[in-house]
Design a protein around this motif. Structure first.
Motif, PDB file in Angstrom:
ATOM      1  N   VAL A   1      27.447   8.192   6.567  1.00 55.23           N
ATOM      2  CA  VAL A   1      26.599   7.096   7.024  1.00 55.23           C
ATOM      3  C   VAL A   1      25.186   7.260   6.471  1.00 55.23           C
ATOM      4  N   TYR A   2      24.705   6.194   5.851  1.00 57.18           N
ATOM      5  CA  TYR A   2      23.345   6.153   5.310  1.00 57.18           C
ATOM      6  C   TYR A   2      22.558   5.055   6.015  1.00 57.18           C
ATOM      7  N   VAL A   3      21.239   5.150   5.913  1.00 58.81           N
ATOM      8  CA  VAL A   3      20.366   4.107   6.449  1.00 58.81           C
ATOM      9  C   VAL A   3      19.574   3.529   5.286  1.00 58.81           C
ATOM     10  N   SER A   4      19.647   2.217   5.137  1.00 54.83           N
ATOM     11  CA  SER A   4      18.870   1.507   4.113  1.00 54.83           C
ATOM     12  C   SER A   4      17.629   0.930   4.773  1.00 54.83           C
ATOM     13  N   MET A   5      16.442   1.263   4.271  1.00 52.26           N
ATOM     14  CA  MET A   5      15.183   0.825   4.883  1.00 52.26           C
ATOM     15  C   MET A   5      14.269   0.174   3.852  1.00 52.26           C
ATOM     16  N   HIS A   6      13.542  -0.824   4.320  1.00 51.65           N
ATOM     17  CA  HIS A   6      12.558  -1.500   3.480  1.00 51.65           C
ATOM     18  C   HIS A   6      11.405  -1.955   4.373  1.00 51.65           C
ATOM     19  N   PHE A   7      10.212  -1.372   4.145  1.00 51.79           N
ATOM     20  CA  PHE A   7       9.050  -1.639   4.993  1.00 51.79           C
ATOM     21  C   PHE A   7       7.923  -2.303   4.204  1.00 51.79           C
ATOM     22  N   CYS A   8       7.067  -3.006   4.930  1.00 53.47           N
ATOM     23  CA  CYS A   8       5.823  -3.518   4.361  1.00 53.47           C
ATOM     24  C   CYS A   8       4.804  -3.681   5.479  1.00 53.47           C
ATOM     25  N   MET A   9       3.539  -3.893   5.123  1.00 47.52           N
ATOM     26  CA  MET A   9       2.466  -4.174   6.085  1.00 47.52           C
ATOM     27  C   MET A   9       1.536  -5.197   5.459  1.00 47.52           C
ATOM     28  N   GLN A  10       0.748  -5.847   6.301  1.00 44.33           N
ATOM     29  CA  GLN A  10      -0.170  -6.884   5.824  1.00 44.33           C
ATOM     30  C   GLN A  10      -1.556  -6.705   6.431  1.00 44.33           C
ATOM     31  N   ASN A  11      -2.551  -7.050   5.616  1.00 46.90           N
ATOM     32  CA  ASN A  11      -3.942  -7.103   6.077  1.00 46.90           C
ATOM     33  C   ASN A  11      -4.423  -5.790   6.691  1.00 46.90           C
ATOM     34  N   LEU A  12      -4.173  -4.700   6.009  1.00 41.28           N
ATOM     35  CA  LEU A  12      -4.698  -3.422   6.477  1.00 41.28           C
ATOM     36  C   LEU A  12      -6.214  -3.396   6.301  1.00 41.28           C
ATOM     37  N   PRO A  13      -6.947  -2.831   7.265  1.00 46.68           N
ATOM     38  CA  PRO A  13      -8.400  -2.722   7.093  1.00 46.68           C
ATOM     39  C   PRO A  13      -8.755  -1.721   6.005  1.00 46.68           C
ATOM     40  N   LYS A  14      -9.921  -1.929   5.405  1.00 44.40           N
ATOM     41  CA  LYS A  14     -10.394  -0.970   4.412  1.00 44.40           C
ATOM     42  C   LYS A  14     -10.845   0.301   5.113  1.00 44.40           C
ATOM     43  N   ILE A  15     -10.890   1.406   4.354  1.00 44.62           N
ATOM     44  CA  ILE A  15     -11.332   2.679   4.912  1.00 44.62           C
ATOM     45  C   ILE A  15     -12.608   3.105   4.203  1.00 44.62           C
ATOM     46  N   LYS A  16     -13.347   4.013   4.847  1.00 39.98           N
ATOM     47  CA  LYS A  16     -14.605   4.484   4.263  1.00 39.98           C
ATOM     48  C   LYS A  16     -14.389   5.836   3.600  1.00 39.98           C
ATOM     49  N   ASN A  17     -15.001   5.983   2.412  1.00 38.57           N
ATOM     50  CA  ASN A  17     -14.937   7.279   1.734  1.00 38.57           C
ATOM     51  C   ASN A  17     -16.054   8.178   2.242  1.00 38.57           C
TER      52      ASN A  17
END
Length: 585
Positions: free
Chosen positions: A182-198
């Protein structure tokens, strides 16, 4: 415990996003009911490693070895590299068969990568050129029998020189896993992530990746899969990946998982953006929707969108064998002049009147005696190349060794050896060494098996035995790229002491072969093994090395072409127990 910054390497820890490679790995799994061993997975971490670098931290990895019967050490596998860390936790799991009735001595060698590296893969690294940190040894039974199957030990120095400083410690965890496909097939995404500070307080787009960790019985999470990094984006879409259920959750789809999203940093101190908890079952049920994630302060961060998450059963090598699939064994023998005349005791083709096998006959016998179990009619085509079939005739780069132009097949491995010995009495060694003609000839046979019904599947295996470099590299690459789309694999055995660099190129373990037009082979179909590397370790180790990639190649081909194994078991030749065990690794 994980903090807001994590120390992992900068690239993909495992290329499980490549579904075809995952399918090839699945081919190594077989029916445990027919065996006496327990498959387990080992995971590794180290604490307080001595720093081997100047201006940065060590980039450690582990080489896992097991002692052979002859008391030599055999390397099983290596972890990935963890960049800039003295307290690494490796993601890659090392599969080992635990045998209750055997004393299995294990050795765990920890190295720091010497110099720069472009990715986290360690297979191509020469251990002798890396910085030695330390090692630990123990019986596998000690790990399995410990509380929670966890064993920790201080690292010992590689040399006998006294160390003034501690080298650090290594912890090994063993998990028994149930056998299934048994295997698991996965596909993820995200939207509108905030920017980060360096570090200069400037805002920048994150470079996100997902780290999935599973919960152990002692309530500790260990990493089990990591996606690819999406550089500088606020709306990442990660590559789909296929991962064994045993790897993601030790076979338990209800086991809690921790899913974390990090922004990749070159330093290795990746910034934690958000996290959530869910089981594989939760993800499957949420397929097509999303789950909320929280930041380090426990505030709502963003939603992880589950484009797809589903279970699927991946057939393994024995599923195809049990469905009636057969292996068509073929053999090609190098008759070039560099082998030396068969009358000379120094020749690789030397015919010993007292019956001792030369390197060619030994390779034919040891490999053929295993493969012939999987062909019901046991009729094998045998080709010669690089010689004149009869004295004074033209050089042929693909001729029937039995001298029958209408039927190049012989009966069984003994028939191959008989035809070979008879050919030695007639053939005139010549040259050059060309592989393309015999590969194309064998590929023609494989092409005839491409559209067979699922209950009559045949997969071709061409064994090429040669003594040195080839002189038609471009044509050979073209032939391999074409043949990769067929039910076909090539095993090349190098005999003698010549340079085999060209063979390593054809063996596409690190990079698949490309043809003259730049097209890459759709899969790796070549396995090269120099016989001289197994003079001391014996025939068992040799045949295991020669055949270890074949089950994965078979499964990979049929998977790529959406060909399922026939469900009802037919009268295919069943291998004896010992051979079943060999293909399980």
């Amino acid at each position: 415990k994980f903090h807001s910054t994590m120390e992992f390497d900068g690239n993909n820890v495992r290329q499980t996003a490549n579904e075809q490679m995952m399918v090839a790995e699945a081919a190594n799994m077989t029916n445990q009911g027919a065996s006496s061993f327990t498959p387990i997975q080992l995971s590794f971490s180290c604490s307080d490693l001595i720093n081997m670098d100047i201006g940065s931290l060590s980039d450690p990895f582990v080489s896992v070895k097991m002692k052979n019967n002859d008391r030599t050490w055999r390397e099983i596998q290596r972890t990935e590299i963890v960049a800039n860390s003295l307290n690494p936790k490796w993601v890659k799991l090392i599969a080992v068969d635990f045998l209750f009735e055997e004393a299995q001595m294990m050795r765990f060698e920890v190295y720091d990568v010497a110099g720069d590296f472009s990715n986290n893969e360690t297979a191509a690294l020469n251990l002798r050129e890396q910085n030695q940190i330390g090692y630990a040894e123990c019986h596998l039974a000690l790990i399995v029998g410990n509380t929670n199957s966890v064993w920790t030990a201080k690292l010992n120095p590689f040399s006998n020189r006294k160390q003034n400083r501690e080298l650090g410690s290594i912890t090994v965890r063993a998990e028994k896993v149930p056998f299934h496909n048994v295997y698991v097939s996965m596909h993820f995404c995200m939207q509108n992530l905030p920017k980060i500070k360096n570090r200069f307080s400037f805002s920048k787009k994150p470079s996100p990746f997902i780290l999935i960790s599973r919960l152990l019985e002692n309530r500790e999470y260990i990493p089990c899969h990591r996606t690819n990094v999406k550089m500088k984006t606020t709306s990442p879409i990660w590559k789909p990946f296929l991962v064994p259920m045993t790897e993601i959750s030790a076979g338990d789809e209800f086991r809690p998982l921790k899913i974390e999203v990090f922004s990749w940093q070159k330093s290795g101190k990746h910034v934690l953006l958000g996290q959530t908890n869910a089981s594989a079952d939760d993800l499957i049920n949420k397929s097509g929707s999303s789950i909320p994630m929280k930041n380090t302060r426990g505030e709502c961060y963003n939603d992880l969108i589950i484009n797809e998450c589903k279970k699927e059963e991946v057939p393994n090598f024995f599923d195809y064998l049990n469905g009636g699939m057969e292996l068509q064994f073929m053999c090609a023998i190098d008759f070039t002049q560099s082998n030396g005349p068969s009358s000379s005791k120094e020749s690789l083709h030397y015919f010993d009147p007292y019956g001792s096998l030369n390197p060619y006959s030994k390779a034919i016998s040891e490999v053929g005696k295993i493969l012939e179990y999987y062909d019901s009619d046991k009729k094998f085509p045998v080709y010669g190349f690089g010689g004149k079939p009869t004295a004074g005739s033209a050089v042929k780069h693909c001729f029937p060794v039995n001298y029958d132009p209408y039927n190049d097949e012989v009966e069984g491995v003994d028939g191959i050896l008989s035809a070979y010995y008879e050919c030695l009495q007639k053939v005139e060694l010549d040259g050059p060494t060309l592989f393309a003609p015999v590969i194309n000839k064998a590929a023609t046979v494989a092409a005839s098996y491409k559209n067979l019904n699922s209950n009559k599947l045949k997969y071709c295996v061409l064994l090429i035995i040669t003594d040195g470099c080839i002189h038609d590299m471009a044509n050979t690459k073209d032939a391999i790229v074409t043949a990769a789309e067929l039910p076909f694999s090539i095993i090349i055995i190098g005999v003698g002491k010549e340079n085999f660099e060209s063979m390593e190129i054809l063996d596409g373990d690190n990079e698949r072969v490309r043809n003259s037009f730049g097209k890459k082979a759709v899969r790796d179909i070549v396995q090269f093994v120099p016989m001289r590397d197994f003079i001391e370790s014996g025939s068992h180790a040799f045949t295991k090395e020669v055949l270890q990639e074949l089950p994965g190649a078979v499964v990979e081909y049929y998977r790529m072409n959406n060909i399922q194994p026939f469900k009802n078991k037919v009268a295919a030749a069943a291998p004896p127990f010992g051979l079943q065990h060999q293909f399980q690794r």
